[in-house]
Enzyme design. Structure first.
Site: not given
Ligand SMILES: Cc1ncc(COP(=O)(O)O)c(C=O)c1O
Length: 384
Positions: A51, A103, A175, A200
């Site tokens: 961890r 998101y 992000d 992604k």
């Molecule tokens: C722009 C963006 N940020 C954060 C996330 C969250 O990531 P995760 O699905 O890996 O938890 C996503 C998921 O679709 C996303 O598109």
């Protein structure tokens, strides 16, 4: 040559990497272990419990730091777990100003988890830095930026927001999931924290769920490492390996995502059955100049609204697609289509959603790296 001096396309392959010490394996082994032998209590080879740290995760974390031009990388069990760690830097009473068009899962985490613990979130359109400043008060600690935004493809001027966060001594987190460091490196533009859903483009093959943070500052890194270990949402060695492998081809994939994205955006824009196409590469996109100044290309994410289309018509189109798969997520080699109102953004109330343009007829495409002629033919038959 020091890995810091390498160009991006070399950093994706070599950044922060060394052959493994045991047998010189070129890819780091998948250290599928929870614990490590100690010769006497506290004497070990740098790893005590997985961890806290694991060698395969360390290899990924070093790669992440390298490609984002940061000094410290942290890998998490998901993108959301990475965001969760950032918000845990805050205390009850603190406030956050966030992009309003973001998101849905990030919005849900902010509103439904962290508001309960006394952290307040303001959601604003961030095209105009003055609007952000209106929301800043003595309790504000963090600005949360997503650019390009999901799914409206708005661009936020990272440098302009960074000026504001420096002025008010706030943290700026970006992000960078949609752009990836191939297109934009927020730390170079003044951000303090870069966050990724590595699920992604970084992973790139729709086979793993992982999150990432990268920072330059040692104190901030230490605080985040503490949270990572104390809260425990780490990613496992196999997942670390998969993302590391994905990153090695990030630049070649991104180049093709961008080429295909451009061709599809232009096809949709010239299609009389399409009402509106959202893609930052268009000269008439309201943030095109920002896109040109902070990104090296425009990416493979596109949203569009068919003419006169209703919720039901949009659903019919996504159901008819055959090469595009109707699925959550984005950034993999395969093209995906999504219906934000019922899928990724369903957790945002309709009224809130529509304020930022996420109408019922909106369709989002993650353009993959297939032959673009097949992708266009698929859209053609689905839109009719
Ligand atoms: C722009 C963006 N940020 C954060 C996330 C969250 O990531 P995760 O699905 O890996 O938890 C996503 C998921 O679709 C996303 O598109």
């Amino acid at each position: 040559m020091s890995a810091k001096k390498l160009k991006f396309n070399s950093k994706t392959i070599h950044g922060g990497q060394q052959p493994d010490k045991a047998y010189g394996s070129v890819m780091p082994p998948i250290y599928q272990t929870s614990t490590y032998a100690q010769s006497t209590p506290g004497e070990h080879q740098g790893y005590a419990y997985s961890r806290s740290a694991n060698p395969t995760r360390t290899a990924l974390e070093n790669s992440l730091a390298s490609i984002e031009n940061g000094n410290y990388g942290l890998a998490f069990a998901s993108g959301i777990a990475a965001i969760d760690a950032v918000i845990k830097l805050l205390c009850p009473g603190d406030e956050v100003v966030s992009t309003n068009d973001l998101y849905g899962g990030s919005y849900r985490l902010f509103k439904q988890i962290f508001e309960k613990f006394g952290i307040k979130f303001h959601f604003v359109g961030m095209h105009n830095a003055a609007k952000i400043e209106d929301c800043i008060n003595e309790k504000t600690k963090l600005i949360w930026v997503e650019t390009p935004t999901n799914p409206m493809m708005n661009l936020i001027d990272i440098k302009a927001v960074a000026q504001l966060t420096k002025k008010h001594k706030l943290l700026l987190a970006v992000d960078n999931t949609f752009a990836t460091p191939y297109l934009q490196t927020p730390l170079d533009l003044g951000a303090d924290i870069v966050m990724h859903s590595a699920t992604k483009y970084l992973g790139g093959h729709s086979d793993v769920v992982v999150g990432a943070l990268v920072v330059k500052d040692k104190d901030l890194a230490d605080k985040l490492y503490f949270i990572q270990n104390a809260s425990g949402a780490v990613c496992g060695p196999m997942d670390s390996f998969l993302v590391l492998r994905g990153i090695k081809t990030l630049h070649v994939r991104m180049q093709r995502h961008c080429e295909n994205g451009k061709a599809i955006a232009e096809y949709l824009a010239n299609n009389p059955k399409i009402e509106k196409v959202y893609w930052p590469g268009f000269e008439d996109h309201p943030n095109h100049e920002v896109a040109k100044s902070q990104m090296t290309d425009f990416g493979g994410m596109i949203s569009f609204v068919p003419k006169g289309s209703s919720y039901e018509d949009a659903i019919k189109i996504v159901e008819k697609l055959q090469v595009f798969t109707l699925a959550e997520s984005l950034g993999g080699v395969e093209s995906l289509a999504g219906h934000p109102a019922s899928m990724t953004h369903a957790s945002i109330p309709k009224e809130e959603r529509e304020k930022s343009g996420v109408v019922d007829a909106l369709i989002r495409l993650s353009v993959g790296i297939e032959d673009v002629r097949d992708l266009i033919a698929d859209l053609e038959q689905a839109i009719e």
